[in-house]
Write a protein that holds these residues in place. Structure first.
Motif, PDB file in Angstrom:
ATOM      1  N   ARG B 291     -19.156 103.910  38.768  1.00 42.22           N
ATOM      2  CA  ARG B 291     -19.718 104.070  40.118  1.00 42.22           C
ATOM      3  C   ARG B 291     -19.103 105.249  40.863  1.00 42.22           C
ATOM      4  O   ARG B 291     -19.456 105.494  42.028  1.00 42.22           O
ATOM      5  N   ALA B 292     -18.180 105.970  40.207  1.00 40.91           N
ATOM      6  CA  ALA B 292     -17.438 107.024  40.914  1.00 40.91           C
ATOM      7  C   ALA B 292     -18.371 108.138  41.376  1.00 40.91           C
ATOM      8  O   ALA B 292     -19.163 108.657  40.596  1.00 40.91           O
ATOM      9  N   VAL B 293     -18.298 108.473  42.659  1.00 42.73           N
ATOM     10  CA  VAL B 293     -19.168 109.514  43.201  1.00 42.73           C
ATOM     11  C   VAL B 293     -18.394 110.600  43.947  1.00 42.73           C
ATOM     12  O   VAL B 293     -18.924 111.677  44.196  1.00 42.73           O
ATOM     13  N   VAL B 294     -17.139 110.313  44.297  1.00 44.59           N
ATOM     14  CA  VAL B 294     -16.396 111.264  45.127  1.00 44.59           C
ATOM     15  C   VAL B 294     -15.105 111.682  44.424  1.00 44.59           C
ATOM     16  O   VAL B 294     -14.284 110.838  44.090  1.00 44.59           O
ATOM     17  N   PRO B 295     -14.921 112.996  44.189  1.00 46.35           N
ATOM     18  CA  PRO B 295     -13.662 113.426  43.575  1.00 46.35           C
ATOM     19  C   PRO B 295     -12.492 113.235  44.543  1.00 46.35           C
ATOM     20  O   PRO B 295     -12.627 113.494  45.738  1.00 46.35           O
ATOM     21  N   ALA B 296     -11.385 112.786  44.003  1.00 44.28           N
ATOM     22  CA  ALA B 296     -10.223 112.518  44.862  1.00 44.28           C
ATOM     23  C   ALA B 296      -8.947 112.718  44.061  1.00 44.28           C
ATOM     24  O   ALA B 296      -8.962 112.721  42.828  1.00 44.28           O
ATOM     25  N   THR B 297      -7.858 112.921  44.761  1.00 48.93           N
ATOM     26  CA  THR B 297      -6.539 113.014  44.132  1.00 48.93           C
ATOM     27  C   THR B 297      -5.620 112.035  44.846  1.00 48.93           C
ATOM     28  O   THR B 297      -5.545 112.035  46.074  1.00 48.93           O
ATOM     29  N   LEU B 298      -4.960 111.227  44.052  1.00 51.99           N
ATOM     30  CA  LEU B 298      -4.106 110.191  44.614  1.00 51.99           C
ATOM     31  C   LEU B 298      -2.694 110.408  44.079  1.00 51.99           C
ATOM     32  O   LEU B 298      -2.480 110.421  42.870  1.00 51.99           O
ATOM     33  N   ILE B 299      -1.757 110.624  44.982  1.00 46.08           N
ATOM     34  CA  ILE B 299      -0.374 110.866  44.573  1.00 46.08           C
ATOM     35  C   ILE B 299       0.438 109.631  44.927  1.00 46.08           C
ATOM     36  O   ILE B 299       0.550 109.268  46.110  1.00 46.08           O
ATOM     37  N   PHE B 330       4.289 110.423  41.196  1.00 40.87           N
ATOM     38  CA  PHE B 330       5.377 111.147  41.853  1.00 40.87           C
ATOM     39  C   PHE B 330       6.460 110.118  42.203  1.00 40.87           C
ATOM     40  O   PHE B 330       6.600 109.712  43.369  1.00 40.87           O
ATOM     41  N   PRO B 331       7.210 109.659  41.178  1.00 41.34           N
ATOM     42  CA  PRO B 331       8.203 108.612  41.431  1.00 41.34           C
ATOM     43  C   PRO B 331       9.318 109.094  42.340  1.00 41.34           C
ATOM     44  O   PRO B 331       9.902 110.151  42.086  1.00 41.34           O
ATOM     45  N   LEU B 332       9.605 108.346  43.373  1.00 45.92           N
ATOM     46  CA  LEU B 332      10.694 108.710  44.291  1.00 45.92           C
ATOM     47  C   LEU B 332      11.995 108.138  43.718  1.00 45.92           C
ATOM     48  O   LEU B 332      12.604 107.230  44.275  1.00 45.92           O
ATOM     49  N   SER B 352       6.760 104.757  35.773  1.00 51.10           N
ATOM     50  CA  SER B 352       5.788 105.862  35.736  1.00 51.10           C
ATOM     51  C   SER B 352       5.524 106.296  34.295  1.00 51.10           C
ATOM     52  O   SER B 352       4.375 106.582  33.922  1.00 51.10           O
ATOM     53  N   LYS B 353       6.590 106.354  33.495  1.00 51.74           N
ATOM     54  CA  LYS B 353       6.396 106.720  32.084  1.00 51.74           C
ATOM     55  C   LYS B 353       5.531 105.680  31.381  1.00 51.74           C
ATOM     56  O   LYS B 353       4.688 106.027  30.543  1.00 51.74           O
ATOM     57  N   ALA B 354       5.729 104.424  31.725  1.00 54.98           N
ATOM     58  CA  ALA B 354       4.908 103.366  31.117  1.00 54.98           C
ATOM     59  C   ALA B 354       3.440 103.562  31.476  1.00 54.98           C
ATOM     60  O   ALA B 354       2.548 103.349  30.639  1.00 54.98           O
ATOM     61  N   MET B 418       3.419 116.617  36.065  1.00 52.63           N
ATOM     62  CA  MET B 418       2.725 115.983  37.199  1.00 52.63           C
ATOM     63  C   MET B 418       3.494 116.235  38.490  1.00 52.63           C
ATOM     64  O   MET B 418       2.903 116.482  39.541  1.00 52.63           O
ATOM     65  N   MET B 419       4.814 116.193  38.386  1.00 54.61           N
ATOM     66  CA  MET B 419       5.602 116.412  39.606  1.00 54.61           C
ATOM     67  C   MET B 419       5.533 117.868  40.056  1.00 54.61           C
ATOM     68  O   MET B 419       5.660 118.167  41.232  1.00 54.61           O
ATOM     69  N   HIS B 420       5.304 118.762  39.101  1.00 53.67           N
ATOM     70  CA  HIS B 420       5.107 120.169  39.472  1.00 53.67           C
ATOM     71  C   HIS B 420       3.827 120.357  40.280  1.00 53.67           C
ATOM     72  O   HIS B 420       3.686 121.323  41.025  1.00 53.67           O
ATOM     73  N   PHE B 421       2.893 119.428  40.116  1.00 47.61           N
ATOM     74  CA  PHE B 421       1.667 119.483  40.912  1.00 47.61           C
ATOM     75  C   PHE B 421       2.026 119.466  42.399  1.00 47.61           C
ATOM     76  O   PHE B 421       1.450 120.205  43.200  1.00 47.61           O
TER      77      PHE B 421
END
Lengths: 231, 464
Positions: B291-299, B330-332, B352-354, B418-421
């Motif tokens: 059903r995905a219609v909207v591109p998004a980025t979730l950090i 982006f693990p703190l 996060s690795k898992a 990913m963290m370099h993102f």
């Protein structure tokens, strides 16, 4: 006369009116804060994600790094790539020995890729070590390649050979890990024999050839490492 | 004069309604404060209005941010909080209880019937909301519990008032019929007469509706006869009239609130864009449903409580399945994240690795949701004696197949990329962060204003 309905209506109006008035004034106050952008006093500034900053990033180290980065085109202000020894000599303004010593903290982070005599060709062992080091970027921004040549031969020849070795490393990285960011990541330094030579103790580092490593062989090399410093 | 025991139901109902009004009012004001898009302390106490200590208001905050706390959240920033309707309803019911208390037997009998009919509705609503709080949110906030308890008191009072009224009706009806006389009695005298009659007569369980017309008796006769309380029942039309009043009262605060809502259009979407959205594009994980219609980025950080709350809100509001989301971990946790000197959420790197490893089996969303569900246990385990070993053991127990992959250098390096993102895009060291297309959703809009903001930034998300 029955006063109850009037009491009840009065109470209803008071309760509802009072609630609505408080609601109205609080909503207006919030709207005002929204427009004025009132910042909460306890709101601490949030850091912005940056490159890693390792303990070895001393002011001296960063001074050299900054000069090399600016001189060698890594800040993308010009189209140059790489620096000649003369640039570094004039920019670093520190002694040869100190210059080498600066890279000592990178022993565990970097590696020494060794070449055959008078050759700039990376062998398979060298490529393997290079690939491993390149992928082990962690939080670093800059990848340094410091190529060298041994004392044998003329200074000009050694400088050219050193330059070719640095390029061999860069070309391998570019072929294996294509990226548009390479220009801003990889800093090349090619040092002729006018720079201090490395001692045999550098054979203890992560070297691509453990067999036959000696003072002569260790200077036919390219030192590679990510540098975990912010600039 | 009636004794207190006969009046207790009205007193109880009044008390319940006033308490309910106080709790609902406080809850509403907490909500209203947040209309400035800032985070404020909340009143989260069994004493209405008492501000909770920092960190002690988790349950109230979770309740406030949940999609069940307000209506029309996609139409207005924050929506219309449910507590607004409670304010109006409790105000009406408090006034009605006061009417019954003051009028006593002079009140039409329909009043007690109506009060019994509507007096339990706050309790019904409370039971429904309590069910959501317990089974969906996993918390019951103190202010909400105050409303539930007040509703119970109100319901008991309302039903009690009706039962008392019925009993008095029975007493009256079993008394001898009152004689017709010339001079009317005043209401108080009627009541006294009814009491006298009731006291002198055996009670029979017969219930007959009293006539609607007033019966008149003389003062002299009233001493011995039952006036009867032949109290007026009141017209049936009173019921819809009162119901309309209740409806108007319930809606009034919502109308005031709606009128006062600020305009958010200039604020939403003012938090910048991603300068390098394609950075690490090969390394991010993808959460994409058909059903995905909207591109998004979730950090996100899997052990960050705010990330968990955002994830739950996105899921509860039905937005998550509509997002074609790139998930950037982006693990703190300073164990792997060079942006921190000390771990904020120890164990987050392992988890996060898992999640990264889960991608091989299309399990990454499952691992992420497990991490959110077990977040408290994981964080507690990380802070306990063996520390990260505990976390590792928990992950291994739940996902044994991922264990080897967690130690793989390639996994660590992918997480680094990913963290370099975040570095490449100059993002704040904080989680969660949500981008719709390349547009950042301001942190201020990720809780109360989430549904409104997302539907403003991506109209495709608006439900038909």
């Amino acid at each position: 006369m029955n006063a109850a309905p009037f009491v009840a209506i009065g109470a209803a109006v008071a309760l509802l009116g009072g609630s609505s008035l408080v609601l109205h004034s609080q909503a207006r106050a919030a709207a005002k804060r929204l427009v004025l952008g009132v910042v909460q006093p306890d709101a601490a500034p949030v850091a912005v994600a940056n490159d890693a900053e390792a303990p070895y990033c001393t002011p001296e180290f960063k001074n050299v790094l900054a000069r090399v980065i600016n001189a060698c085109g890594l800040t993308a202000q010009d189209n140059r790539r790489g620096c000649q020894p003369a640039d570094v000599k004039s920019l670093a303004q520190i002694s040869d020995a100190d210059f080498n010593a600066l890279f000592t903290p990178l022993k565990d982070r970097g590696a020494v890729l060794m070449f055959d005599d008078a050759s700039e060709k990376l062998d398979d062992a060298g490529k393997k070590v290079l690939d491993d080091r390149w992928q082990d970027r962690k939080g670093a921004r800059y990848f340094f390649v410091v190529a060298r040549a041994s004392k044998t031969g003329t200074p000009e020849y050694n400088e050219q050979l050193s330059h070719k070795r640095a390029n061999s490393v860069l070309f391998h990285v570019a072929d294996t890990f294509p990226s548009t960011e390479l220009d801003k990541q990889v800093g090349l330094l090619w040092l002729g024999n006018q720079f201090a030579q490395l001692g045999a103790d550098y054979c203890q580092w992560n070297v691509s050839r453990t067999k036959g490593c000696n003072a002569e062989a260790i200077n036919r090399s390219a030192f590679v490492s990510w540098v975990d410093c912010q600039l | 004069m009636r004794s207190l025991p006969a009046r207790w139901p009205s007193v109880l109902a009044l008390l319940g309604a006033l308490l309910g009004l106080a709790f609902a009012g406080v809850s509403t004001l907490d909500y209203v404060q947040h209309l400035d898009r800032q985070v404020h302390n909340m009143s989260c106490s069994f004493v209405p209005g008492l501000t909770a200590a920092a960190g002690a208001d988790t349950a109230c905050r979770a309740a406030m941010y949940s999609p069940y706390a307000a209506l029309f959240r996609d139409r207005f920033w924050g929506g219309l909080p449910i507590s607004l309707f409670a304010v109006g309803a409790f105000a009406f019911l408090a006034a009605f209880a006061l009417y019954l208390l003051v009028a006593r037997e002079r009140a039409a009998r329909r009043a007690a019937q109506f009060f019994a009919l509507v007096g339990w509705t706050p309790l019904a609503a409370s039971l429904f909301m309590a069910g959501i709080a317990i089974f969906k949110l996993g918390h019951v906030c103190k202010t909400c519990a105050g409303i539930y308890a007040s509703s119970l008191v109100l319901a008991v009072g309302a039903i009690g008032a009706w039962i008392t009224d019925r009993r008095s009706g029975q007493l009256v009806r079993t008394a001898p019929p009152p004689p017709k006389v010339a001079a009317p009695l005043d209401a108080a005298a009627k009541v006294e007469a009814a009491e006298a009659a009731a006291a002198a007569t055996a009670v029979a369980p017969t219930v007959v509706d009293a006539p609607d017309d007033d019966t008149t008796i003389t003062a002299a006769q009233s001493k011995a006869a039952v006036p009867a309380g032949l109290r007026r029942t009141g017209s049936l039309l009173l019921l819809p009239a009162w119901l309309a009043g209740l409806g108007a009262f319930t809606a009034a605060p919502a109308l005031v609130y709606w009128q006062d809502l600020p305009d958010y259009k200039n604020h939403v979407g003012s938090c910048g864009t991603l300068p390098k959205p394609s950075a690490a594009s090969k390394d991010v994980l993808h959460l994409t449903s058909p059903r995905a219609v909207v591109p998004a980025t979730l950090i996100v950080d899997p052990l960050c409580p705010t990330c968990k709350a955002l994830h739950q809100r996105l899921a509860a509001e039905g937005i998550l399945p509509a997002l074609d989301a790139a998930l950037v971990l982006f693990p703190l946790d300073s164990e792997c994240n060079w942006n921190l000197r000390q771990p904020m959420h120890p164990g987050s790197c392992i988890v996060s690795k898992a999640i990264v490893c889960g991608e091989q089996r299309s399990q990454h969303l499952q691992v992420l949701e497990w991490a959110y569900e077990s977040q408290d246990d994981l964080l507690e385990a990380a802070k306990a004696g063996a520390g990260l070993v505990n976390v590792r053991a928990m992950v291994k127990r739940r996902f044994p197949d991922l264990d080897a992959c967690i130690d793989d250098k390639a996994t660590e390096r992918r997480l680094d990329r990913m963290m370099h993102f975040a570095v490449d895009n100059k993002l704040p060291v904080s989680t969660p962060q949500l981008f719709v297309a390349d547009q950042r959703v301001c942190d201020e809009d990720t809780d109360l204003g989430l549904a409104y903001t997302l539907r403003l930034l991506a109209p495709q998300l608006r439900s038909p």
